[in-house]
Scaffold this motif. Structure first.
Motif, PDB file in Angstrom:
ATOM      1  N   ARG A 126       0.855  -1.184   0.000  1.00  0.00           N
ATOM      2  CA  ARG A 126       0.000   0.000   0.000  1.00  0.00           C
ATOM      3  C   ARG A 126       0.895   1.239   0.000  1.00  0.00           C
ATOM      4  NH1 ARG A 126      -3.213  -1.334   4.035  1.00  0.00           N
ATOM      5  NH2 ARG A 126      -1.790  -0.490   5.586  1.00  0.00           N
ATOM      6  N   PRO A 127       0.625   2.199  -0.874  1.00  0.00           N
ATOM      7  CA  PRO A 127       1.490   3.381  -0.964  1.00  0.00           C
ATOM      8  C   PRO A 127       1.668   4.104   0.362  1.00  0.00           C
ATOM      9  CG  PRO A 127       0.030   3.306  -2.846  1.00  0.00           C
ATOM     10  CD  PRO A 127      -0.398   2.210  -1.924  1.00  0.00           C
ATOM     11  N   ALA A 128       0.638   4.186   1.182  1.00  0.00           N
ATOM     12  CA  ALA A 128       0.759   4.882   2.466  1.00  0.00           C
ATOM     13  C   ALA A 128       1.759   4.176   3.381  1.00  0.00           C
ATOM     14  CB  ALA A 128      -0.603   4.967   3.137  1.00  0.00           C
ATOM     15  N   SER A 129       1.780   2.843   3.368  1.00  0.00           N
ATOM     16  CA  SER A 129       2.736   2.127   4.218  1.00  0.00           C
ATOM     17  C   SER A 129       4.156   2.239   3.669  1.00  0.00           C
ATOM     18  CB  SER A 129       2.325   0.660   4.377  1.00  0.00           C
ATOM     19  OG  SER A 129       2.359  -0.006   3.137  1.00  0.00           O
ATOM     20  N   LEU A 130       4.296   2.340   2.354  1.00  0.00           N
ATOM     21  CA  LEU A 130       5.632   2.538   1.781  1.00  0.00           C
ATOM     22  C   LEU A 130       6.179   3.910   2.134  1.00  0.00           C
ATOM     23  CD1 LEU A 130       5.186   0.951  -1.757  1.00  0.00           C
ATOM     24  CD2 LEU A 130       6.297  -0.032   0.245  1.00  0.00           C
ATOM     25  N   ILE A 131       5.331   4.917   2.096  1.00  0.00           N
ATOM     26  CA  ILE A 131       5.761   6.266   2.466  1.00  0.00           C
ATOM     27  C   ILE A 131       6.124   6.325   3.942  1.00  0.00           C
ATOM     28  CG2 ILE A 131       4.898   8.624   2.795  1.00  0.00           C
ATOM     29  CD1 ILE A 131       3.501   8.368   0.127  1.00  0.00           C
ATOM     30  N   ALA A 132       5.375   5.619   4.776  1.00  0.00           N
ATOM     31  CA  ALA A 132       5.666   5.616   6.208  1.00  0.00           C
ATOM     32  C   ALA A 132       7.008   4.963   6.499  1.00  0.00           C
ATOM     33  CB  ALA A 132       4.558   4.887   6.961  1.00  0.00           C
ATOM     34  N   ALA A 133       7.457   4.052   5.645  1.00  0.00           N
ATOM     35  CA  ALA A 133       8.742   3.383   5.853  1.00  0.00           C
ATOM     36  C   ALA A 133       9.923   4.237   5.426  1.00  0.00           C
ATOM     37  CB  ALA A 133       8.768   2.064   5.094  1.00  0.00           C
ATOM     38  N   MET A 134       9.668   5.292   4.675  1.00  0.00           N
ATOM     39  CA  MET A 134      10.756   6.143   4.187  1.00  0.00           C
ATOM     40  C   MET A 134      11.086   7.213   5.218  1.00  0.00           C
ATOM     41  SD  MET A 134       9.766   6.803   0.245  1.00  0.00           S
ATOM     42  CE  MET A 134       9.640   5.499  -0.922  1.00  0.00           C
TER      43      MET A 134
END
Length: 134
Positions: free
Chosen positions: A99-107
């Motif tokens: 999910r894009p939101a979880s990928l952004i949160a990992a950055m």
């Protein structure tokens, strides 16, 4: 095997270098079970078709053969239900991990106060959803 998929994260510290991150998760087991059961089901269906068409008299004379065929078919139906449920759960986990939101949160770059990160387009999962329904 999402851990094998790298993606580049920009380093906003003034340098033009990027850091490589990897996705988290290995959801290959339910997918492999689903596909393997599908292949075995296909092979059994072809063998049963040969038995029905070529050796019809043997199938009609022997009373144990239809019962064995019924038992094997019931087993395949049960395992198909289990495999579809396992692949459905695996697909849900893949969707959550990508999910894009979880990928952004990992950055780490996107965690700053002045950072503005946009996820872009949501990945299309239509064909994956259809694979569970089948």
């Amino acid at each position: 095997r999402l851990y094998q998929i790298p993606f580049d994260m920009p380093d906003c510290g003034g340098e033009s270098e990027t850091h490589t991150l990897h996705l988290v998760g290995d959801f290959s087991a339910p997918a492999e079970f689903f596909v393997t059961l599908g292949v075995f089901s296909f092979l059994y269906a072809m063998a049963a078709l040969v038995l029905y068409l070529r050796f019809h008299s043997l199938y009609g004379e022997n009373k144990k053969l239809p019962f064995a065929d019924f038992c094997i078919t019931v087993c395949f139906a049960f395992f198909w239900l289990v495999a579809a449920a396992a692949w459905g759960k695996g697909l849900t986990d893949v969707k959550a991990a990508t999910r894009p939101a979880s990928l952004i949160a990992a950055m780490g770059v996107c965690q700053g106060e002045k950072a503005v990160c946009n996820a872009g387009a949501t990945p299309a999962m239509g064909l994956a959803n259809i694979s569970v329904v089948r």
